[in-house]
Write a protein that holds these residues in place. Structure first.
Motif, PDB file in Angstrom:
ATOM      1  N   ALA A  21       2.104   8.392   5.161  1.00 21.76           N
ATOM      2  CA  ALA A  21       1.343   7.636   6.166  1.00 21.76           C
ATOM      3  C   ALA A  21       2.270   6.805   7.031  1.00 21.76           C
ATOM      4  O   ALA A  21       3.346   6.408   6.584  1.00 21.76           O
ATOM      5  N   GLY A  35      -9.905  -3.462  -1.606  1.00 20.87           N
ATOM      6  CA  GLY A  35     -10.298  -2.903  -0.309  1.00 20.87           C
ATOM      7  C   GLY A  35     -10.230  -3.924   0.804  1.00 20.87           C
ATOM      8  O   GLY A  35     -10.871  -3.756   1.849  1.00 20.87           O
ATOM      9  N   LEU A  36      -9.473  -4.998   0.591  1.00 20.33           N
ATOM     10  CA  LEU A  36      -9.436  -6.060   1.617  1.00 20.33           C
ATOM     11  C   LEU A  36      -8.110  -6.123   2.375  1.00 20.33           C
ATOM     12  O   LEU A  36      -8.045  -6.688   3.467  1.00 20.33           O
ATOM     13  N   GLY A  43      -8.276  -1.871  -6.939  1.00 28.77           N
ATOM     14  CA  GLY A  43      -8.131  -2.356  -5.552  1.00 28.77           C
ATOM     15  C   GLY A  43      -9.318  -3.218  -5.127  1.00 28.77           C
ATOM     16  O   GLY A  43     -10.406  -3.147  -5.706  1.00 28.77           O
ATOM     17  N   LYS A  83      -8.343   2.716  -5.022  1.00 27.60           N
ATOM     18  CA  LYS A  83      -7.562   2.335  -6.209  1.00 27.60           C
ATOM     19  C   LYS A  83      -8.476   1.774  -7.291  1.00 27.60           C
ATOM     20  O   LYS A  83      -9.467   1.092  -6.959  1.00 27.60           O
ATOM     21  N   ASN A 140       0.835  -1.206   0.000  1.00 24.92           N
ATOM     22  CA  ASN A 140       0.000   0.000   0.000  1.00 24.92           C
ATOM     23  C   ASN A 140       0.870   1.257   0.000  1.00 24.92           C
ATOM     24  O   ASN A 140       0.593   2.238  -0.706  1.00 24.92           O
TER      25      ASN A 140
HETATM   26  P1  ADP Z   1      -6.631  -1.764  -1.466  1.00 28.76           P
HETATM   27  O1  ADP Z   1      -5.149  -1.681  -1.362  1.00 28.76           O
HETATM   28  O2  ADP Z   1      -7.109  -2.894  -2.313  1.00 28.76           O
HETATM   29  O3  ADP Z   1      -7.290  -0.452  -1.830  1.00 28.76           O
HETATM   30  P2  ADP Z   1      -6.476  -1.795   1.320  1.00 28.76           P
HETATM   31  O4  ADP Z   1      -7.476  -2.261   2.357  1.00 28.76           O
HETATM   32  O5  ADP Z   1      -5.159  -2.418   1.438  1.00 28.76           O
HETATM   33  O6  ADP Z   1      -7.198  -2.074  -0.031  1.00 28.76           O
HETATM   34  O7  ADP Z   1      -6.355  -0.221   1.390  1.00 28.76           O
HETATM   35  C1  ADP Z   1      -7.499   0.545   1.491  1.00 28.76           C
HETATM   36  C2  ADP Z   1      -7.226   1.991   1.142  1.00 28.76           C
HETATM   37  O8  ADP Z   1      -6.443   2.615   2.133  1.00 28.76           O
HETATM   38  C3  ADP Z   1      -6.442   2.214  -0.099  1.00 28.76           C
HETATM   39  O9  ADP Z   1      -7.231   2.111  -1.281  1.00 28.76           O
HETATM   40  C4  ADP Z   1      -5.892   3.619   0.126  1.00 28.76           C
HETATM   41  O10 ADP Z   1      -6.833   4.563  -0.228  1.00 28.76           O
HETATM   42  C5  ADP Z   1      -5.701   3.664   1.599  1.00 28.76           C
HETATM   43  N1  ADP Z   1      -4.274   3.452   1.964  1.00 28.76           N
HETATM   44  C6  ADP Z   1      -3.719   2.328   2.437  1.00 28.76           C
HETATM   45  N2  ADP Z   1      -2.411   2.522   2.730  1.00 28.76           N
HETATM   46  C7  ADP Z   1      -2.142   3.794   2.425  1.00 28.76           C
HETATM   47  C8  ADP Z   1      -0.976   4.583   2.495  1.00 28.76           C
HETATM   48  N3  ADP Z   1       0.222   4.140   2.885  1.00 28.76           N
HETATM   49  N4  ADP Z   1      -1.084   5.891   2.090  1.00 28.76           N
HETATM   50  C9  ADP Z   1      -2.251   6.400   1.682  1.00 28.76           C
HETATM   51  N5  ADP Z   1      -3.407   5.695   1.601  1.00 28.76           N
HETATM   52  C10 ADP Z   1      -3.342   4.403   1.971  1.00 28.76           C
END
Ligand code: ADP
Length: 607
Positions: free
Chosen positions: A593, A566-567, A564, A561, A508
């Motif tokens: 982040a 979202g999991l 993505g 994304k 991420n």
């Molecule tokens: P995915 O990666 O499939 O979107 P995740 O649950 O892993 O699902 O992440 C959810 C959302 O969190 C991402 O789509 C993003 O918007 C946000 N996100 C996660 N990690 C970061 C990060 N390091 N910086 C900014 N946004 C983040």
């Protein structure tokens, strides 16, 4: 008081009162406090009211002769009643007890006119002495000592001695003689003693020293040898109180005074018998002398006292003063207690079923979680496949080049063996590198059927994860740096799962640094927190997370994304929480982040 024999019976040809409400006068010899007559009188009243459906006029007169025995009083009563009932002559007069009977017989002309007269509550000899007119009908009480003796024998089958108690009045003596004759046959089975001609003290003393295998039959003691007068039941009470053997008697009145029981006439039964005669008389039916029914009666308290069993009582015995059993006494409490126990049992069963259900559900949800984690692993492997392939290509390419170089050297006229050895060593190193990449890949894809608990150092696991990520980071132009705690950070969990958490967060982070022309830094840092937890923080130099979304990013299916799911973070949080840890997201002050994963330190094994 004993036998009453009559040679006559009287029939009445026609109904004596055309009035729909016949009048019945009940005469009591004493006042209303004397239980014997009032109990019988009540029974007469109740039975007649019931039989006539209430269509009856009932009158009661108490002669009060125990307190006013004088002839003048009797005459005054007769005159008074004659005037009182002048306009309401009774159709039936019931005279309870010998004195009432004598009163009505003597004064029937002035008082009762053509009334039918029923007398009750005394016996043959009394009746004969009174010379009752032939149309006076009696409900007589006949006492038979044999039946009481047989009753006692049933309860005391092993008794060998018989004691019969009688007083010194004329009646007492007559009763004793009668009993001797009646018991002649019965007493052959026993060593029989007649306790007579004694003072009350002597009665008490003698009965207090009897062998326990004795039957004691109490007749009457109206007078003792010293001439003292008694109500018989009071004398029996004194004797029974200290007697060393059970006392039986042929009178129901003895029951409450210490007698075990006997064959008796109860006042209720006598009253009912009289009422039946009166009802027949009212209806104009012929009536004849009857004998009041006898019952075997026993006192449960005395059975207990003498260790006798209810089962030995003759069938049909009326058992009085039976203590209700615990259940009978406390039925409500017992019922409530049973209900509470039943409800509790049901609750326990339901809880057990629920627990079982929950366990099954837990197992099922754990299996589902493992499936999901594995899918997540596969997705990560897919995402990293390009860089892994690229990474793998490097040692493979080097091996091929080195192999080609070695064959060229070998084909030369004078091969440099030292060089070949060096080339082979390089090939071995490259092979090892390739092997490491493949085994990391394998580790990344390892599927779990059950959680594999193991203790590992979070520093080592972070280093392995960095190796997996490195190629991808290079491919994306991201600089990866790490610092790790100087102390070991032992964590107890499934290694593969925790590695997946690191990869999810790190990928991420790399995604968040997609924009060109910006410094791309990924930093992994492990440390021991002040409250002794193992912490891994992963920070990036991306845009960070919008403040309002810091919680939402952990929700399933939340993604920003295009491709993505979202999991990733929701799986990461589930994994961390499964092993007792926490995962927190925040934004660094200078942008980017920061994700912190905190696990409790594995406790040192204690012995
Ligand atoms: P995915 O990666 O499939 O979107 P995740 O649950 O892993 O699902 O992440 C959810 C959302 O969190 C991402 O789509 C993003 O918007 C946000 N996100 C996660 N990690 C970061 C990060 N390091 N910086 C900014 N946004 C983040």
């Amino acid at each position: 008081m004993l036998l009453f024999v009559t040679s006559h019976s009287t029939a009445v040809g026609e109904a004596i009162n055309q009035d729909p409400s016949p009048r019945v006068l009940v005469i009591y010899p004493y006042d209303e406090r004397v239980a014997a007559t009032t109990v019988a009188g009540e029974a007469v009243r109740n039975r007649l009211l019931e039989a006539t459906g209430g269509k009856i006029d009932l009158f009661s007169e108490f002669l009060d002769l125990s307190r006013f025995p004088e002839h003048e009083h009797i005459e005054r009563m007769a005159q008074f009643l004659a005037i009182k009932y002048a306009d309401r002559r009774p159709d039936v007069v019931v005279a309870l007890g010998e004195q009432s009977a004598k009163f009505i017989v003597d004064h029937r002309a002035s008082l009762a006119g053509n009334a039918r007269i029923i007398v009750a509550g005394f016996n043959k000899s009394t009746g004969l002495q009174m010379n009752l007119p032939t149309d006076v009908i009696g409900a007589f009480t006949e006492f038979n000592i044999i039946k009481t003796a047989e009753f006692a024998r049933r309860l005391q089958p092993h008794a060998r001695k018989l004691f019969v108690i009688g007083g010194s009045s004329e009646f007492d003596r007559w009763w004793l003689e009668t009993a001797k004759a009646e018991l002649a046959e019965f007493s052959k089975d026993y060593v029989t003693t007649y306790l007579e001609d004694l003072t009350i003290e002597e009665f008490v003393a003698k009965t207090a020293a009897l062998p326990s295998n004795s039957i004691v039959l109490a007749l009457t003691i109206f007078k003792d040898r010293s001439g003292r007068n008694f109500i018989p039941r009071e004398a029996v009470k004194q004797i029974a109180a200290t007697a060393t053997a059970p006392v039986f008697g042929p009178y129901s009145t003895y029951i409450e005074y210490g007698s075990v029981g006997g064959n008796v006439v109860t006042f209720e039964a006598l009253g009912r018998t009289v009422a039946d005669l009166a009802f027949d008389a009212i209806q104009g039916k012929p009536i004849t002398h009857v004998q009041a029914p006898h019952f075997n009666v026993a006192d449960a308290r005395q059975l207990d006292r003498w260790g006798m069993s209810e089962k030995d009582l003759p069938p049909g015995t009326v058992l009085m003063f039976r203590q209700p059993s615990f259940l009978e006494q406390h039925w409500l409490a017992a019922l409530l207690a049973s209900a509470v126990i039943a409800v509790q049992s049901i609750a326990i069963i339901l809880l057990l079923v629920e627990r079982r259900r929950r366990r099954t559900a837990e197992v099922q949800s754990r299996h589902r979680l493992l499936e999901v984690i594995h899918l997540n692993q596969s997705a990560t492997a897919g995402a990293l496949s390009a860089s892994i392939a690229h990474e793998l290509n490097q040692p493979l390419g080097a091996i091929r080049s080195n192999a080609e170089a070695a064959s060229i050297v070998l084909r030369s006229a004078c091969p440099d063996l030292k060089l070949i050895e060096q080339i082979l060593a390089d090939i071995q190193d490259d092979d090892q590198r390739a092997h490491d990449i493949i085994s990391r890949m394998r580790g990344l894809l390892k599927k779990r059927a059950e959680i594999e608990w193991q203790e590992f150092d979070l520093n080592d696991l972070t280093a392995t994860a960095i190796k997996i990520l490195k190629g991808e980071a290079v491919r994306r132009g991201i600089e990866v740096s790490s610092t790790h705690a100087s102390d070991a950070l032992p964590v107890r969990a499934d290694k593969v799962h925790v590695q997946q958490v690191i990869l999810n967060i790190a990928i991420n982070a790399m995604d968040a640094m997609g924009k060109a022309g910006r410094e791309k830094k990924l930093m992994l840092e492990t440390r021991l927190t002040k409250d002794a937890n193992a912490e891994l923080s992963i920070s990036d130099s991306g845009d960070g997370i919008p403040d309002g979304k810091l919680a939402a990013i952990f929700e399933p299916f939340y993604t920003t994304k295009a491709s993505g799911t979202g999991l990733g973070l929701s799986i990461a949080r589930t994994i961390v929480e499964t092993y007792g840890g926490r995962i927190l997201a925040s934004n660094a002050r200078d942008g980017g982040a920061v994700f912190r994963v905190i696990f409790p330190l594995a406790k040192a094994e204690t012995t």
